[in-house]
Write a protein that holds these residues in place. Structure first.
Motif, PDB file in Angstrom:
ATOM      1  N   GLU A 274     -35.520  10.016 -16.264  1.00  0.00           N
ATOM      2  CA  GLU A 274     -35.531  10.646 -16.848  1.00  0.00           C
ATOM      3  C   GLU A 274     -34.235  11.144 -16.856  1.00  0.00           C
ATOM      4  OE1 GLU A 274     -38.186  14.245 -16.288  1.00  0.00           O
ATOM      5  OE2 GLU A 274     -40.182  12.804 -16.648  1.00  0.00           O
ATOM      6  N   SER A 275     -33.887  11.672 -18.509  1.00  0.00           N
ATOM      7  CA  SER A 275     -32.384  12.644 -18.491  1.00  0.00           C
ATOM      8  C   SER A 275     -32.607  13.430 -17.852  1.00  0.00           C
ATOM      9  CB  SER A 275     -32.357  12.736 -20.241  1.00  0.00           C
ATOM     10  OG  SER A 275     -32.346  10.983 -20.784  1.00  0.00           O
ATOM     11  N   VAL A 276     -31.138  13.452 -17.874  1.00  0.00           N
ATOM     12  CA  VAL A 276     -31.159  15.292 -17.395  1.00  0.00           C
ATOM     13  C   VAL A 276     -29.956  16.275 -17.858  1.00  0.00           C
ATOM     14  CG1 VAL A 276     -29.348  16.305 -15.019  1.00  0.00           C
ATOM     15  CG2 VAL A 276     -31.102  13.952 -14.623  1.00  0.00           C
ATOM     16  N   TYR A 277     -30.089  17.341 -18.623  1.00  0.00           N
ATOM     17  CA  TYR A 277     -29.317  18.198 -18.803  1.00  0.00           C
ATOM     18  C   TYR A 277     -28.827  19.385 -17.811  1.00  0.00           C
ATOM     19  CZ  TYR A 277     -32.293  15.801 -23.021  1.00  0.00           C
ATOM     20  OH  TYR A 277     -32.752  14.940 -23.318  1.00  0.00           O
ATOM     21  N   THR A 278     -27.272  19.024 -18.561  1.00  0.00           N
ATOM     22  CA  THR A 278     -27.049  20.317 -17.494  1.00  0.00           C
ATOM     23  C   THR A 278     -26.222  21.284 -18.642  1.00  0.00           C
ATOM     24  OG1 THR A 278     -24.602  19.576 -17.210  1.00  0.00           O
ATOM     25  CG2 THR A 278     -26.293  18.876 -15.602  1.00  0.00           C
ATOM     26  N   PRO A 279     -25.807  22.545 -18.618  1.00  0.00           N
ATOM     27  CA  PRO A 279     -25.545  23.052 -19.897  1.00  0.00           C
ATOM     28  C   PRO A 279     -24.275  22.116 -19.997  1.00  0.00           C
ATOM     29  CG  PRO A 279     -26.040  24.300 -17.329  1.00  0.00           C
ATOM     30  CD  PRO A 279     -25.581  23.003 -17.279  1.00  0.00           C
ATOM     31  N   SER A 280     -23.020  22.039 -19.796  1.00  0.00           N
ATOM     32  CA  SER A 280     -22.394  21.478 -20.019  1.00  0.00           C
ATOM     33  C   SER A 280     -22.232  20.239 -20.659  1.00  0.00           C
ATOM     34  CB  SER A 280     -20.980  21.358 -19.668  1.00  0.00           C
ATOM     35  OG  SER A 280     -20.890  20.511 -18.311  1.00  0.00           O
ATOM     36  N   TYR A 281     -23.155  19.183 -20.459  1.00  0.00           N
ATOM     37  CA  TYR A 281     -23.256  17.303 -20.945  1.00  0.00           C
ATOM     38  C   TYR A 281     -25.244  17.105 -20.460  1.00  0.00           C
ATOM     39  CZ  TYR A 281     -20.858  13.055 -21.105  1.00  0.00           C
ATOM     40  OH  TYR A 281     -20.475  11.780 -21.703  1.00  0.00           O
ATOM     41  N   TYR A 282     -25.130  16.551 -21.236  1.00  0.00           N
ATOM     42  CA  TYR A 282     -26.102  15.760 -21.082  1.00  0.00           C
ATOM     43  C   TYR A 282     -26.150  14.175 -20.383  1.00  0.00           C
ATOM     44  CZ  TYR A 282     -30.112  12.519 -23.716  1.00  0.00           C
ATOM     45  OH  TYR A 282     -30.513  11.764 -24.733  1.00  0.00           O
ATOM     46  N   PHE A 283     -26.911  13.519 -19.491  1.00  0.00           N
ATOM     47  CA  PHE A 283     -26.510  12.218 -18.535  1.00  0.00           C
ATOM     48  C   PHE A 283     -28.462  11.408 -19.632  1.00  0.00           C
ATOM     49  CE2 PHE A 283     -24.310  15.358 -16.431  1.00  0.00           C
ATOM     50  CZ  PHE A 283     -22.803  15.054 -15.645  1.00  0.00           C
ATOM     51  N   GLU A 284     -27.652  10.906 -20.540  1.00  0.00           N
ATOM     52  CA  GLU A 284     -29.450  10.006 -21.242  1.00  0.00           C
ATOM     53  C   GLU A 284     -29.671   9.349 -19.596  1.00  0.00           C
ATOM     54  OE1 GLU A 284     -30.438   7.967 -25.137  1.00  0.00           O
ATOM     55  OE2 GLU A 284     -28.106   8.213 -24.728  1.00  0.00           O
ATOM     56  N   ASN A 285     -28.724   8.347 -19.448  1.00  0.00           N
ATOM     57  CA  ASN A 285     -29.107   7.566 -18.735  1.00  0.00           C
ATOM     58  C   ASN A 285     -28.252   8.430 -16.618  1.00  0.00           C
ATOM     59  OD1 ASN A 285     -30.757   5.336 -19.912  1.00  0.00           O
ATOM     60  ND2 ASN A 285     -28.910   4.960 -20.831  1.00  0.00           N
ATOM     61  N   PRO A 286     -29.138   8.704 -16.151  1.00  0.00           N
ATOM     62  CA  PRO A 286     -28.538   8.581 -14.684  1.00  0.00           C
ATOM     63  C   PRO A 286     -28.202   7.514 -13.877  1.00  0.00           C
ATOM     64  CG  PRO A 286     -30.083  10.442 -15.400  1.00  0.00           C
ATOM     65  CD  PRO A 286     -30.415   9.056 -16.431  1.00  0.00           C
TER      66      PRO A 286
END
Length: 292
Positions: A274-286
């Motif tokens: 599952e992707s990880v969304y943080t305030p400054s960045y989107y990790f599509e494939n963590p």
């Protein structure tokens, strides 16, 4: 009146969510963060806390994962913080444009040269830990070219000669083991290493085996990287984590809020694939990596 303002903000967010692609979903966090301020959510922040351990409380049913005293994990969990409410400051003393992303600022100085960006700040945390523990011979990082640059050889006077991707080391300076020399060495690392070199050099970690000190990385030039600074588990073994980051431009290292799951913010859950969304960045494939 407040009710109408709130409804209006919700409508704006819904429109943005509909119009934003999944890859750009993290862009809505600027608005969502504002709404978070207005919605009643559990508050796990102790404003008087002066370390990560004392600043962030635990959700019900969780306890902190135990780590040995003196370990890198213990070092990060007890890392000192600036006074609650301190702003994120860029290397040039300007304020970062997004001041609602964080719940804490770590006491990591920001050099005025602008070199200490996201990966650099985390390499500094690791190097300073090894320095403080008198494990100086373990300090070393790969350049993006793949060449290893150790503090030990730098202190002995060896300097890199760089020609494109070709790097060779030559003794061109007098030996200097001082702290001032150590920070000059780090500036060299900041110049020639980054997210790409870390992701290539360091071992990957399975999401089920994560611990404090592991890093969430998007390799690239530019890419991005964030570090786990605390870890909690429940009776079923499910884990929660806290994330901190440096950023570009070079700026304070901050503890990130969680706008995707405000009920546990600033804690994060990670789920395999599952992707990880943080305030400054989107990790599509963590991808998670670990310092050796």
């Amino acid at each position: 009146m407040k009710k109408y303002v709130f409804v209006g903000l919700v409508i704006v967010v819904l429109i943005l969510l509909i119009r934003t692609t999944s890859k750009g979903r993290h862009l809505t966090n600027h608005v969502k963060g504002t709404i978070t301020e207005m919605v009643s959510s559990p508050n796990y922040i102790n404003k008087e806390g002066d370390s990560i351990l004392t600043r962030v409380a635990l959700p019900d049913g969780y306890k902190r994962k135990e780590y040995s005293k003196g370990s890198f994990q213990d070092y990060l969990r007890n890392y000192p913080l600036k006074t609650y409410g301190s702003p994120i400051i860029n290397y040039d003393d300007s304020k970062y444009f997004a001041q609602h992303w964080h719940d804490a600022i770590l006491e990591v100085p920001v050099p005025k040269n602008g070199l200490q960006q996201c990966a650099d700040a985390l390499m500094r945390l690791r190097a300073e830990y090894l320095w403080e523990k008198n494990r100086k011979d373990e300090i070393g990082f790969n350049f993006t070219s793949g060449h290893y640059c150790s503090w030990k050889k730098y202190a002995e006077g060896y300097r890199p000669k760089i020609n494109g991707n070709k790097v060779s080391f030559h003794k061109t300076a007098a030996a200097n083991y001082s702290e001032a020399s150590f920070y000059k060495y780090l500036n060299l690392i900041f110049t020639y290493a980054g997210t790409l070199s870390l992701s290539t050099e360091l071992p990957k970690v399975d999401i089920k085996d994560l611990k404090i000190g592991d890093m969430l990385v998007k390799p690239g030039t530019p890419g991005h990287i964030e570090i786990i600074v605390d870890h909690a588990v429940d009776e079923n073994g499910k884990s929660l984590f806290l994330l901190a980051q440096g950023n570009t431009p070079a700026q304070n290292v901050c503890l990130l809020k969680n706008f995707e799951d405000t009920k546990i913010s600033p804690w994060y859950r990670f789920t395999e694939n599952e992707s990880v969304y943080t305030p400054s960045y989107y990790f599509e494939n963590p991808i998670f990596i670990r310092f050796k």
